[in-house]
Each structure stands twice: as structure tokens, then as C-alpha cells.
Design an enzyme around this catalytic site. Structure first.
Site, mmCIF file in Angstrom:
data_model
loop_
_atom_site.group_PDB
_atom_site.id
_atom_site.type_symbol
_atom_site.label_atom_id
_atom_site.label_comp_id
_atom_site.label_asym_id
_atom_site.label_seq_id
_atom_site.Cartn_x
_atom_site.Cartn_y
_atom_site.Cartn_z
ATOM 1 N N ASP A 255 0.575 -1.050 0.167
ATOM 2 C CA ASP A 255 0.459 0.098 -0.287
ATOM 3 C C ASP A 255 0.605 1.494 0.049
ATOM 4 O OD1 ASP A 255 -1.563 1.978 0.541
ATOM 5 O OD2 ASP A 255 -2.801 1.027 2.091
ATOM 6 N N HIS A 256 1.101 1.850 -1.257
ATOM 7 C CA HIS A 256 1.506 3.150 -1.070
ATOM 8 C C HIS A 256 2.019 4.290 -0.610
ATOM 9 C CE1 HIS A 256 5.225 4.506 -2.924
ATOM 10 N NE2 HIS A 256 4.941 4.638 -4.557
ATOM 11 N N ARG A 257 0.364 4.133 0.142
ATOM 12 C CA ARG A 257 -0.002 5.196 1.278
ATOM 13 C C ARG A 257 0.946 5.045 2.829
ATOM 14 N NH1 ARG A 257 -6.252 4.574 2.181
ATOM 15 N NH2 ARG A 257 -5.178 2.303 2.036
#
Ligand code: CAO
Length: 430
Positions: free
Chosen positions: A402-404
Site C-alpha cells: 500500500d503506497h500510502r
């Protein structure tokens, strides 16, 4: 007595009949809509000018009619006839524009907090008056009564893409059957229904409950998480030699060690070094919840679909213990006996297709976890050691995150440690 209902002055020399809302034998009331007509500029509902029973309908959808065209003959009581004969024709209340204005750009999807539960909550269908859709006033009213947003009705079987009452009914049936609105909440139009039987013989099979729930959950994750997949390979030549040696020692026991057990251990050791991989984003998206336990989910392929049993406290267990536990849980999963709590509390998931094959794939994160490790089949490959090519057993790994929560560089560093742990499993003792 018989009353003839005719087309009144509609302000145009000729209009199209779009929908006929009555049939012979129906009882109609004064002012009840009996047909939808459409001219160049507007569509209108034609009201009945009598209370009575329809004897005959003289028009059908697609006909062109003009002032004075006979629509229907209605049998009315003598007493009522005097009143109804002179009833004025009602002007259309809300003419639907014929050329719809360009649709508004889709609003961005709200980032909803991912939930542990697999079942996506059913979204209520909202009642939105959408002038851009092509539907008659009676269909609009019908949709309003049911709380259906006509903008979400994608199957329009009427002429020129007009939404009919049956299309609204079909939409409601689909929503009820699915338990969710198929647009997924991102303003993305759903895939239109296709009648495949037109092209050849078909057979319809119901999806298993697991498949339906997994599908809903995966769609939700796909729409909510900005995911990146990073691919790499680990040299597991030595690990494999050790594994094979252990297995031949254990041949008399029932225990079989597969590469997956070492991968689980290597992953947990890397998670200890990179706490952000053992974390979840808080529901408001403002903070990261770091976990101090190490539970690993293992995707298991079962006849009914994919299930993910969770191995708890992996850091405290030996490879032998994990081997017994994984064999037990995957057997339970395949026989459909896994309990809900045995699938909860995972920190990170491994999806291993190595027993089947493959060179790479892009697994979907099992949110609210922040990453998933995909594994495909190890293969002997020539690897350059600076002087010569030597045969090494290389294991393909695919890390989706999850790039967040995780940056690209962090993902690459994490994978480097997983690789290192697998290439030299003595590191797992550290
Ligand atoms: N490379 C080479 N060989 C591999 C391997 C790899 N990466 N992974 C497993 N193998 C071998 C094993 O050593 C075993 O070999 P032998 O039969 O010679 O002993 C064979 O493949 C079968 O292994 P396995 O699949 O039974 O065991 P596992 O521990 O590797 O995996 C489990 C267990 C439960 C994860 C697996 O059976 C499974 O269900 N995998 C599918 C998961 C899945 O569907 N993921 C997709 C999710 S996204 O839709």
C-alpha cells in the site's frame, strides 16, 4: 359508453410513441399516464381522459402519431362519461431533455477505512434526480419511488437508449442479488449486462459464497488502495539443499517441509527490521498502528475459492511447528472447516503459487494489512558470479504494498532483507 382517447395538440406535427403503459382489460383512471410520446424537444406523458376499462389500444411503441390519432378506446360508466369526456389534456410536467447534457466528471472515490470483515456493507441506492439520463417522467417517478438513481442504471432497452420500467426493475433485482451496488462507489460505470446466449449455448453456475465475498473484498481493496508490486528473485540454492536434507531425515515422520515455511520465517525476520510492514493505517488515515505480534496469513486454494488461514505468533514457533500447523489449517480450509477466528488477525499475507508454476504475478493486498508477498516457482538459472555463470536456484518474489504507508525505496529495502534471509537462512537465528 365507449370513449375514444386521442392525441391532443402536442405542439409538433408528429411525435414518436416511446412507451405504451396500458393494455386491453386494464382499468384506467382519469389523468393516469397511458403512453409516453417524444417529440424533437421533449417527451411527455399522455394522460387518460376517462375513468374506465380499456377495450382496445390502437398504438404501439415506435409508431408516429399526430394530433387526433386514436390512442385507445375505453368503456366508461354513463354517469362518469359526462365528466370525463371534457377532461383537459395535461401539459407535460417535467419534459426530459432529448439531447442530454454532457455527463459530469466522476467524483473521486472516498477512501473508506478498510475493514477486517470480508463482507462489503451494502450501499443504499440513493434517489438522485439525474436529468442527463434518458427516461420518461413515469419511469423517473417509478425510480424515485424505489430510491433508484437512474444514473446507475446501465441497461437501457428503450429506443435511443431510453431507460424503461423493466430496466429499473432489473437493476433493483441485481442490486438485491449482489447485496451491493456494482459500481463500487468510485463513480465507475458497471460493466453492462450481456445476453451471452445470443452467441451460443451457455450454462449458468452460481458462485460459491466464498468466491462472492472474496470478490467483493478484492474489489473494495482494488478501489481503495494505491498498490505497487515490486518483483525480485532470491537465491535459495543453499536453503533448498538444507530443506531436501531435512526432508530425507524426516521421511519416516509425516512432516514435509516446503520452501513456504522458510519464506514465512524470512518474512517475519524482515518485518522485525521494518515495523511499517507490520502495521495498518488507522481508519481516519491519520496514523499508523504498529503491531507487536507477528501473525502471517497464508492464501490457500480450496475447491470453493480462496481462503486465508492465519498462523499466529510465527516468531515464537519453529519451522517444524509451523509445518504441522500449516498442514492442519490448509486441510481444514480445503474441507471448509476453518473457523472465522482462524482467518482473523493477520499482519501480512503470503500467496504462494510455487507448487503450480509461474514467473511473477501481482497479488492484491489483504487490507487492512499493508503488504502481501507473492511467490512463484523456483527455477535453476545461470547466475554470473564475476568470473563465470553458475547454476543457482532462484525464487521469484512479488511484493505488493500500500503506497500510502510504504514508499518504493522502503519496499525495495524490505525485499532485499527478505532475499538475504532466504539466501542465508543462518540469519534467521539472529
Ligand atoms: N518453487 C518450486 N517448488 C515449489 C514452490 C516454489 N516456490 N512452492 C512449492 N513447491 C513445491 C513443493 O516443494 C511441493 O513439492 P513436492 O510435491 O515435490 O514435495 C509442491 O510444490 C507442492 O507444494 P504445496 O503447494 O503443496 O505446498 P506449499 O507449502 O508450497 O503451499 C499452500 C501450501 C497451502 C500455500 C498451497 O497448497 C496453496 O494452496 N497455494 C495456492 C495459493 C493461491 O491460490 N494463491 C493465489 C492467491 S491470489 O488468487
Amino acid at each position: 359508453m365507449l370513449i375514444e382517447i386521442k392525441v391532443p395538440d402536442v405542439g409538433a406535427p408528429q411525435v414518436d410513441v416511446i412507451e405504451v403503459l396500458i393494455q386491453a382489460g386494464d382499468t384506467v383512471a382519469l389523468d393516469q399516464s397511458i403512453a409516453t410520446l417524444e417529440g424533437d424537444k421533449a417527451s411527455m406523458e399522455l394522460p387518460s381522459t376517462a375513468n374506465g376499462v380499456v377495450q382496445q389500444v390502437h398504438i404501439k411503441p415506435g409508431d408516429k402519431v399526430s394530433e387526433g390519432t386514436l390512442i385507445a378506446t375505453v368503456l366508461v360508466e354513463e354517469a362518469a362519461a359526462a365528466v370525463t369526456e371534457s377532461a383537459p389534456v395535461k401539459a407535460p410536467e417535467v419534459p426530459a431533455p432529448i439531447a442530454p447534457p454532457p455527463p459530469k466528471p466522476a467524483e473521486p472515490a472516498p477512501i473508506t477505512p478498510p475493514s477486517v470483515a470480508n463482507i462489503a456493507p451494502a450501499q443504499p441506492v440513493t434517489s438522485v434526480s439525474n436529468p442527463a439520463v434518458h427516461a420518461s417522467p413515469s419511469v423517473r417517478m417509478f425510480a424515485r419511488e424505489l430510491g433508484v438513481d437512474l444514473g446507475k442504471v446501465t441497461v437501457a432497452t428503450g429506443r435511443k437508449g431510453r431507460i424503461l420500467k423493466d430496466d429499473v426493475k432489473l437493476f433493483v433485482k441485481q442490486v438485491l442479488a449482489e447485496g451491493v451496488v456494482s459500481t463500487g462507489g468510485a463513480g465507475i460505470p458497471s460493466i453492462p449486462a450481456v445476453d451471452f446466449s445470443v452467441f451460443g449455448n451457455i450454462e449458468v453456475q452460481k458462485l460459491s459464497k466464498i468466491k462472492r465475498l472474496t470478490g467483493q473484498n478484492l474489489t473494495r481493496v482494488w478501489l481503495n488502495l494505491p498498490m505497487v508490486t515490486y518483483h525480485d528473485e532470491a537465491d535459495i540454492t543453499e536453503m533448498e539443499a538444507f530443506r531436501v536434507a531435512l526432508n530425507s531425515e524426516k521421511a519416516k515422520d509425516d512432516i514435509k517441509l516446503t520452501a513456504l515455511l522458510f519464506i514465512i520465517k524470512a518474512l517475519v525476520a524482515a518485518m522485525k527490521q521494518f515495523p511499517s510492514f507490520n502495521a495498518s493505517l488507522s481508519s481516519d488515515g491519520e496514523s499508523i498502528i504498529l503491531k507487536q505480534y507477528f501473525n502471517i496469513g497464508i492464501a490457500v486454494d480450496t475447491p470453493n475459492g480462496l481462503v486465508v488461514p492465519v498462523l499466529r505468533d510465527v516468531d515464537t514457533k519453529s519451522i517444524n511447528q509451523l509445518s504441522v500447523e500449516l498442514a492442519g489449517k490448509s486441510a481444514k480450509a480445503r474441507s471448509g472447516k476453518l473457523l472465522p477466528n482462524e482467518m482473523q488477525g493477520g499482519c501480512l499475507t503470503i500467496s504462494s503459487l510455487g507448487g503450480i508454476g509461474g514467473t511473477a504475478f501481482t497479488p492484491i493486498v489483504n487490507a487492512p494489512e499493508v503488504a502481501i508477498l507473492g511467490v512463484t516457482r523456483a527455477k535453476m538459472q545461470p547466475v554470473w558470479n564475476g568470473k563465470e555463470f553458475i547454476p543457482r536456484l532462484m525464487l521469484p518474489l512479488d511484493l505488493t504494498y500500500d503506497h500510502r504507508v510504504i514508499d518504493g525505496a522502503e519496499g525495495a529495502r524490505f525485499m532485499a532483507v527478505v532475499k538475504q534471509n532466504l539466501s542465508d537462512i543462518r540469519r534467521l537465528l539472529l
